[in-house]
Design an enzyme around this catalytic site. Structure first.
Site, PDB file in Angstrom:
ATOM      1  N   TYR A 151       0.911  -1.087  -0.092  1.00 60.94           N
ATOM      2  CA  TYR A 151       0.039  -0.010   0.070  1.00 60.94           C
ATOM      3  C   TYR A 151       0.798   1.326   0.004  1.00 60.94           C
ATOM      4  CZ  TYR A 151      -4.310  -2.718   0.522  1.00 60.94           C
ATOM      5  OH  TYR A 151      -5.286  -3.440   0.616  1.00 60.94           O
ATOM      6  N   GLU A 186      -7.943  -7.294   5.415  1.00 60.15           N
ATOM      7  CA  GLU A 186      -7.360  -8.518   4.843  1.00 60.15           C
ATOM      8  C   GLU A 186      -6.420  -9.085   6.005  1.00 60.15           C
ATOM      9  OE1 GLU A 186      -5.090  -6.243   2.139  1.00 60.15           O
ATOM     10  OE2 GLU A 186      -6.846  -5.406   1.269  1.00 60.15           O
TER      11      GLU A 186
END
Length: 401
Positions: free
Chosen positions: A98, A140
């Protein structure tokens, strides 16, 4: 929740960002793949990149998330986030990735919008990004923990035990863990990622819905070959069709996906088109095993009976449910393998299909099909919150909205 200062800035700049989001997404991916070519080779779907669908999906998700933050500051778009998180988990996405995306996405925003990106604007959109990213990272992590796998290491070796040619373009593969250990449990409607090594040494990944009983010791999934009529040839589907045989090994992820039955006794409508029937078949199998007694309406649309993958299973599983009825539509109805009385000509039309009060609907198929069915269901009084869908590939519903 977005800070008060950033909310005002994002609200003021959202029209400009929204108008340029397509250019931003294009530049972002170009920058990302120039810096990290391995991501295009081994993670991102090269077919979706070539067609532009992944870029439009990214643009749609960011715009939808930002809009939600400023219009409904007390809530999060959890349905959207959950769908993305399940897809990411099936790919083994990790938290550090990310930060990589952040670097190139914010650089693309600054380059496309130029002087309009003041320090205040940059800080506000930085906050938007990390609110979305951190929400996904948390989701996640929970998904990895539920499957007892490590982020970035979701893969397991499986052996192909058999292959069945369902139609000219659809093959079903049955697989079992190569190490002899039990297959991980899955919920009806979920999918797995399948990773293959292509001739150019790329390791491309695609998702396929699991079919068959959740009680089985083996797993099965069906692959429709993408012929390239409306876009690039499907390189993974072609590889599987041409090369994968019984006895071969395959790298498969743990099962994920949030289009799953909620376990209630509510009336159900299960609508699919094309290869979108695969998660629906898993749901039907589960309902039959559980002795589901409430009404179930099964709806499917296809080009022809011969193109209807797993049609015999579709009919047989529906027949095992005492309160179920099926309606199949075919654009080209001849020749019909069974000539069932419920076969109809044309595209799916629910005008004369009874929909019980309190129905919960599950849709899977091409986006125009799902949009049309959703609109018809809303017209019949089905609550928007009770209509759930699964998209094979990038979620362009958000992009078109």
């Amino acid at each position: 929740m977005l800070s008060e200062t950033s909310t005002a800035t994002v609200r003021a700049t959202l029209p400009a960002v929204g108008a340029a989001i397509g250019d931003i997404a294009d530049l972002f991916y170009r920058k990302l793949f120039e810096a990290h070519p391995e991501l295009l080779r081994d993670l991102f779907n090269r077919g979706n990149q070539a067609s532009g669908t992944q870029r439009r999906a990214l643009a749609g998700s960011i715009a939808a998330f930002a809009t939600q933050l400023v219009e409904n500051p007390g809530t999060r778009p959890d349905v959207m986030l959950n769908r993305i998180a399940h897809k990411h988990a099936s790919l083994g996405i990790t938290a550090p990735q990310y930060a990589v995306v952040h670097t190139h996405l914010l650089a693309a925003v600054a380059e496309v919008l130029g002087d309009a990106v003041t320090p205040e604007v940059a800080a506000a959109w930085d906050e938007v990004y990390w609110l979305m990213a951190n929400a996904l990272i948390a989701l996640e992590e929970r998904l990895y923990a539920q499957q007892d796998v490590t982020a970035g290491d979701v893969w397991r070796e499986w052996t192909v035990t058999s292959r069945v040619e369902d139609t000219e373009d659809v093959a079903t593969f049955r697989i079992t863990p190569a190490d002899g250990a039990p297959a991980p449990a899955f919920r009806p409607g979920q999918y797995v990622s399948v990773q293959v090594e292509l001739p150019d040494d790329a390791h491309q990944i695609r998702q396929y819905s699991l079919t068959g009983s959740t009680r089985s010791t083996t797993r099965s999934f069906s692959v429709k070959r993408v012929r390239g009529e409306a876009g690039p040839e499907g390189e993974v589907s072609a590889h599987l069709h041409e090369r994968l045989r019984a006895g071969d090994r395959l790298r498969v992820s743990a099962p994920y996906g949030n289009l799953v039955l909620d376990g209630s006794d509510a009336p159900l409508l299960l609508a699919s088109a094309g290869i979108g029937c695969t998660p629906i078949l898993s749901m039907l199998e589960h309902l039959a095993e559980q002795g589901h007694g409430s009404p179930v309406t099964v709806v499917h649309g296809d080009r022809s009976p011969a193109d209807h993958a797993l049609r015999a299973d579709h009919e047989a599983l529906t027949g095992r449910l005492p309160g179920a009825v099926s309606h199949f539509w075919y654009e080209n109805p001849e020749p019909a393998p069974s000539g069932g009385s419920t076969d109809r000509t044309g595209r799916v039309d629910l005008s004369d299909v009874a929909v019980a009060p309190g129905t919960r609907a599950y849709l899977c198929g091409p986006l125009p099909f799902m949009r049309a069915v959703r609109s018809q269901l809303l017209g019949k009084g089905v609550a928007p919150a009770d209509i759930h869908y699964e998209v094979f590939g990038p979620d362009l519903w958000l992009a078109q909205d």
